[in-house]
Motif scaffolding. Sequence first.
Motif, short mmCIF file in Angstrom:
data_model
loop_
_atom_site.label_atom_id
_atom_site.label_comp_id
_atom_site.label_asym_id
_atom_site.label_seq_id
_atom_site.Cartn_x
_atom_site.Cartn_y
_atom_site.Cartn_z
N VAL A 62 6.14 -0.08 5.26
CA VAL A 62 4.85 -0.75 5.11
C VAL A 62 4.69 -1.64 6.35
N LEU A 63 3.81 -1.26 7.24
CA LEU A 63 3.70 -1.86 8.56
C LEU A 63 2.88 -3.14 8.52
N SER A 64 3.36 -4.16 9.26
CA SER A 64 2.64 -5.43 9.35
C SER A 64 2.84 -6.00 10.75
N ALA A 89 -4.29 2.65 10.66
CA ALA A 89 -4.88 3.71 9.84
C ALA A 89 -4.66 5.08 10.49
N GLU A 90 -4.75 5.14 11.81
CA GLU A 90 -4.50 6.40 12.51
C GLU A 90 -3.04 6.81 12.39
N ALA A 91 -2.12 5.85 12.48
CA ALA A 91 -0.70 6.16 12.33
C ALA A 91 -0.40 6.68 10.93
N ILE A 92 -1.03 6.07 9.93
CA ILE A 92 -0.84 6.52 8.55
C ILE A 92 -1.39 7.92 8.37
N ALA A 93 -2.55 8.20 8.98
CA ALA A 93 -3.14 9.54 8.86
C ALA A 93 -2.23 10.59 9.47
N ARG A 94 -1.50 10.24 10.54
CA ARG A 94 -0.57 11.18 11.15
C ARG A 94 0.68 11.39 10.30
N PRO A 96 1.26 10.36 6.60
CA PRO A 96 0.87 9.70 5.33
C PRO A 96 2.02 9.49 4.35
N ASP A 97 3.08 10.26 4.48
CA ASP A 97 4.21 10.11 3.57
C ASP A 97 5.24 9.11 4.08
N ARG A 98 5.05 8.60 5.30
CA ARG A 98 6.06 7.73 5.89
C ARG A 98 5.57 6.30 6.14
N PHE A 99 4.25 6.13 6.27
CA PHE A 99 3.72 4.80 6.60
C PHE A 99 2.69 4.33 5.59
N GLN A 100 2.73 3.02 5.30
CA GLN A 100 1.66 2.30 4.64
C GLN A 100 1.39 1.06 5.50
N ALA A 101 0.47 0.19 5.08
CA ALA A 101 0.15 -0.95 5.96
C ALA A 101 -0.31 -2.16 5.18
N LEU A 102 -0.06 -3.32 5.79
CA LEU A 102 -0.64 -4.59 5.38
C LEU A 102 -1.64 -5.00 6.45
N ALA A 103 -2.79 -5.50 6.03
CA ALA A 103 -3.88 -5.79 6.94
C ALA A 103 -3.55 -6.95 7.87
N THR A 104 -3.97 -6.81 9.12
CA THR A 104 -3.97 -7.90 10.10
C THR A 104 -5.32 -8.59 10.00
N ARG A 122 -10.28 -1.26 0.75
CA ARG A 122 -11.19 -0.31 0.12
C ARG A 122 -11.52 0.89 0.99
N THR A 123 -11.51 0.72 2.31
CA THR A 123 -11.87 1.82 3.20
C THR A 123 -10.64 2.48 3.82
N LEU A 124 -9.68 1.66 4.26
CA LEU A 124 -8.51 2.20 4.95
C LEU A 124 -7.32 2.46 4.02
N GLY A 125 -7.38 1.95 2.80
CA GLY A 125 -6.31 2.20 1.85
C GLY A 125 -5.06 1.37 2.05
N PHE A 126 -5.19 0.20 2.72
CA PHE A 126 -4.03 -0.66 2.94
C PHE A 126 -3.57 -1.29 1.62
N LYS A 127 -2.36 -1.83 1.65
CA LYS A 127 -1.69 -2.29 0.43
C LYS A 127 -1.67 -3.80 0.26
N GLY A 128 -2.40 -4.55 1.08
CA GLY A 128 -2.40 -6.01 1.00
C GLY A 128 -2.52 -6.58 2.39
N THR A 129 -1.99 -7.78 2.59
CA THR A 129 -2.04 -8.41 3.90
C THR A 129 -0.79 -9.26 4.11
N MET A 130 -0.58 -9.65 5.36
CA MET A 130 0.50 -10.56 5.70
C MET A 130 -0.07 -11.75 6.44
N LEU A 131 0.32 -12.95 6.03
CA LEU A 131 -0.05 -14.18 6.71
C LEU A 131 1.20 -14.84 7.26
N CYS A 132 1.06 -15.47 8.43
CA CYS A 132 2.21 -16.07 9.11
C CYS A 132 2.09 -17.59 9.13
#
Length: 326
Positions: A62-64, A89-94, A96-104, A122-132
């Motif tokens: 899950v990329l952040s 989103a492009e990396a996930i499309a390439r 889809p079974d290996r990557f998910q994402a948290l929104a920047t 809602r559009t890109l299908g991300f799984k949440g977000t990360m705040l620093c």
Amino acid sequence: MKLIGIEEHFLTPEIKDAWSAIGLGASDPSVAFHGGPLEKRLTDLSEERLALMDETGLDVQVLSLTTPSLHDLGPGSLDLARRANNALAEAIARHPDRFQALATLPVAMPDEAALELERCVRTLGFKGTMLCGRVGHRNLDHADLLPVFQSAAALKAPVLLHPRAPDKAVRDAYYSGFSPQIDAAFSCFGLGWHYDAGIQFLRLVLAGHFDRFPDLQVILGHWGELVLFYAERIANMDRATGLKHTMMTYFRRNLYVTASGMFLPHYLEQAARIVGHDRLLFSTDYPYQYRTGGDARRFLENCGLETSDRQAFAHGNWERLTGNMS
């Protein structure tokens, strides 16, 4: 058994250049940690990353965006965030079974950040977000940032609270006086930024965010960023908080905890004792804690959990947490 790492980082050259353009390295020593071989691994979203995932035994990352993210950038961070999210989103499309994402998110502009989170979910299908941590000089509980948490709660999107370097005044008071290298290590990955992340979570609790947004779910890395190891002491604040629930209730209702590559069974046991086995998540903190030789898979197999709890830790808890997002 599918193994999902939920705190696995990336960086784009454009964002690193944006940090340099504002001289962020002068105020945040962690900026210097992203060069050399680490930068190569952070910026790669293709074959080398996949090969290293296979080597350590991780099925999904899950990329952040790595710390300090976009928290110190101004209005220009909106376009940076959108481009970073589109690249994910492009990396996930390439793969889809290996990557998910948290929104920047462009958190310096909270209203726009809330909308970008909605787009990502809602559009890109991300799984949440990360705040620093802090946004400029504002702690995460600052009223200005409420739209971000309101959006996350409405979307049922979890928020990973990642460490960042403490404020310079804090570093000067508590983490300085050695060599520049030791000062930077002490104030960041040695200890300082873990305290900072744990304090940001406690500030959200004490500010009433989980009374205001009872469905809001937050994730702390590194087995709870020290907070869980002082849960009994923190619970003593119940007599002063005036909150609707006890501190322990918020730990068990609103907090998830992940390993961040700290593969120590007794840390896992303490986390499970406080938040429960159904709130434990797996992660390797790639590329910072990356180790070769099937290390992630080996820890899972030898962590001491029964089969059902091990499956929940490996993937089930994450899939349940993110399965009802709207």
